[in-house]
Design an enzyme around this catalytic site. Structure first.
Site, mmCIF file in Angstrom:
data_model
loop_
_atom_site.group_PDB
_atom_site.id
_atom_site.type_symbol
_atom_site.label_atom_id
_atom_site.label_comp_id
_atom_site.label_asym_id
_atom_site.label_seq_id
_atom_site.Cartn_x
_atom_site.Cartn_y
_atom_site.Cartn_z
ATOM 1 N N ARG A 1 -8.824 0.041 2.163
ATOM 2 C CA ARG A 1 -9.397 -0.620 3.545
ATOM 3 C C ARG A 1 -10.562 0.196 3.817
ATOM 4 O O ARG A 1 -10.457 1.111 4.687
ATOM 5 C CB ARG A 1 -8.389 -0.792 4.392
ATOM 6 C CG ARG A 1 -8.786 -2.019 5.498
ATOM 7 C CD ARG A 1 -7.586 -2.085 6.577
ATOM 8 N NE ARG A 1 -6.447 -2.740 6.053
ATOM 9 C CZ ARG A 1 -6.090 -3.965 5.931
ATOM 10 N NH1 ARG A 1 -6.960 -4.728 6.252
ATOM 11 N NH2 ARG A 1 -5.089 -4.316 5.640
ATOM 12 N N ASP B 1 6.209 -6.344 3.902
ATOM 13 C CA ASP B 1 5.324 -5.406 4.876
ATOM 14 C C ASP B 1 5.953 -5.843 6.118
ATOM 15 O O ASP B 1 6.618 -6.846 6.367
ATOM 16 C CB ASP B 1 3.904 -6.019 4.881
ATOM 17 C CG ASP B 1 2.861 -4.989 5.183
ATOM 18 O OD1 ASP B 1 3.156 -3.781 5.568
ATOM 19 O OD2 ASP B 1 1.558 -5.269 4.810
ATOM 20 N N ASP C 1 0.671 -1.195 0.009
ATOM 21 C CA ASP C 1 -0.031 0.067 -0.233
ATOM 22 C C ASP C 1 0.852 1.354 -0.111
ATOM 23 O O ASP C 1 2.084 1.186 0.082
ATOM 24 C CB ASP C 1 -0.963 0.102 1.152
ATOM 25 C CG ASP C 1 -0.162 -0.296 2.551
ATOM 26 O OD1 ASP C 1 0.664 0.284 2.460
ATOM 27 O OD2 ASP C 1 -0.746 -0.885 3.352
ATOM 28 N N SER D 1 -4.504 -11.203 8.803
ATOM 29 C CA SER D 1 -5.335 -12.297 8.114
ATOM 30 C C SER D 1 -4.798 -12.968 6.782
ATOM 31 O O SER D 1 -5.316 -13.770 6.348
ATOM 32 C CB SER D 1 -6.740 -11.338 7.653
ATOM 33 O OG SER D 1 -6.169 -10.691 6.748
ATOM 34 N N GLY D 2 -3.745 -12.332 6.333
ATOM 35 C CA GLY D 2 -3.273 -12.821 5.211
ATOM 36 C C GLY D 2 -3.942 -12.435 3.867
ATOM 37 O O GLY D 2 -3.474 -12.721 2.762
ATOM 38 N N LYS E 1 -4.209 0.196 -2.519
ATOM 39 C CA LYS E 1 -5.197 -0.686 -1.724
ATOM 40 C C LYS E 1 -6.046 0.219 -1.074
ATOM 41 O O LYS E 1 -5.957 1.541 -0.662
ATOM 42 C CB LYS E 1 -4.273 -1.327 -0.629
ATOM 43 C CG LYS E 1 -5.060 -2.262 0.194
ATOM 44 C CD LYS E 1 -4.244 -3.239 1.126
ATOM 45 C CE LYS E 1 -3.721 -2.190 2.216
ATOM 46 N NZ LYS E 1 -2.960 -2.803 3.342
#
Length: 315
Positions: free
Chosen positions: A196, A221, A171, A226-227, A194
């Site tokens: 969210r 990252d 991101d 959560s993957g 990205k």
């Protein structure tokens, strides 16, 4: 070097990592014990003399997050009351670092509350790694050393000789850090745009910015929970023409369901450190642990010998 005046203790969430750190320092972990009583209370006890010695307590604050954090506070207090000359809290993964600001009405700045508690318990110094928000160092009035897993992770990736590498930031917020990874590896940089929309830990990748076609993509990252982001970015990279997709993160948190997302994704391999060892899930063959014990051991050695910590990392 002599380590007679140093003793390194393991909290219950970081015993294996502490053992590895002590191997690098040619010393043994301090003897201690943690008990959980039937009503859920945590009890800690130092089992050797620490009077006048420099004490380090290694404890990641996750799985279970709140219990691990409270145990850390109790260790700091126990060591101070046992007359340790100094107490350094080594927190490989500081879970509440995500709560670094008041970005909604009537919410707690959780990282600041944790910082106040660590200070109140009596810590003289904090060592942590890849804080999600580096400004958290300013929440403390005691020294905070924020280490970077970059050299350890990048050296491991280098050993694989991946061809035509492009580093991908998941991101816009991680671009500055991703640029350091790219510079260290001598690779180009791309960015996943990205969005969210809420707190569900689900993100939508809108586009890939940069040239990835025909290249080996490496997503970087600071952590994955959560993957979902890694899996979604990997899919978009393959759609954009990437030949293979790898990922590396400092903290592999992995909540239930995350391993399945990684398994179903185009990721060939996910590298992460041993900052967390109390996972609630069974790890996948796609996942590979890279130890940061040598990094933490060197930081402890430098603190003891009053050497520069920043000198451990590339500019």
């Amino acid at each position: 070097m002599g380590f007679e005046d140093v003793v390194i203790f393991a909290g219950s969430s970081s015993r294996t990592l502490t053992d590895r750190i002590c191997v690098h320092l040619n010393t043994l972990p301090g003897r201690n014990e943690t008990k959980i009583f039937s009503e859920g209370n945590t009890f800690v006890r130092v089992l050797e003399n620490v009077r006048g010695r420099e004490a380090f307590i290694v404890q990641s604050t996750v799985f279970p997050t709140n219990d691990s954090f409270m145990e850390l506070l109790f260790w700091i207090d126990a060591l101070k009351r046992a007359s340790a000359a100094s107490v350094t809290a080594v927190i490989p993964y500081f879970s509440y670092a995500k709560g670094d600001k008041k970005d909604e009405p009537r919410v707690s700045i959780r990282a600041r509350v944790c910082a106040d508690c660590i200070e109140a318990a009596g810590a003289d110094r904090v060592v942590t790694m890849d804080l999600h928000a580096p400004q958290i160092q300013g929440f403390f009035r005691i020294p905070v050393d924020n280490l970077y897993a970059l050299p350890v992770l990048c050296d491991h990736v280098r050993s694989l000789n991946l061809p035509n590498l492009v580093v991908v930031s998941p991101d816009a917020g991680f671009v500055k850090a991703a640029r350091r990874y790219a510079a260290y590896l001598g690779a180009s940089l791309a960015i996943a745009n990205k969005e969210r929309p809420d707190h569900t830990e689900n993100a939508e990748v809108l586009e890939i910015i940069g040239e990835v076609a025909g290249k080996t993509a490496l997503i970087v990252d600071d952590f994955t929970i959560s993957g979902g982001t890694l899996a979604e970015v990997a899919r978009r990279l393959v759609e954009a023409g990437a030949v293979e997709v790898y990922a590396m993160v400092t903290h592999g948190v992995f909540t239930p369901g995350s391993v399945e997302k990684i398994e179903a994704s185009p990721l060939k391999k996910l590298f992460f450190t041993d900052s967390i060892e109390t996972h609630q899930v069974k790890l996948s063959p796609k996942m590979e642990v890279v130890s940061v014990a040598s990094l933490l051991a060197e930081a402890i050695r430098r603190i003891y010998t009053h050497e520069s910590i920043s000198g451990m990392f590339p500019v």
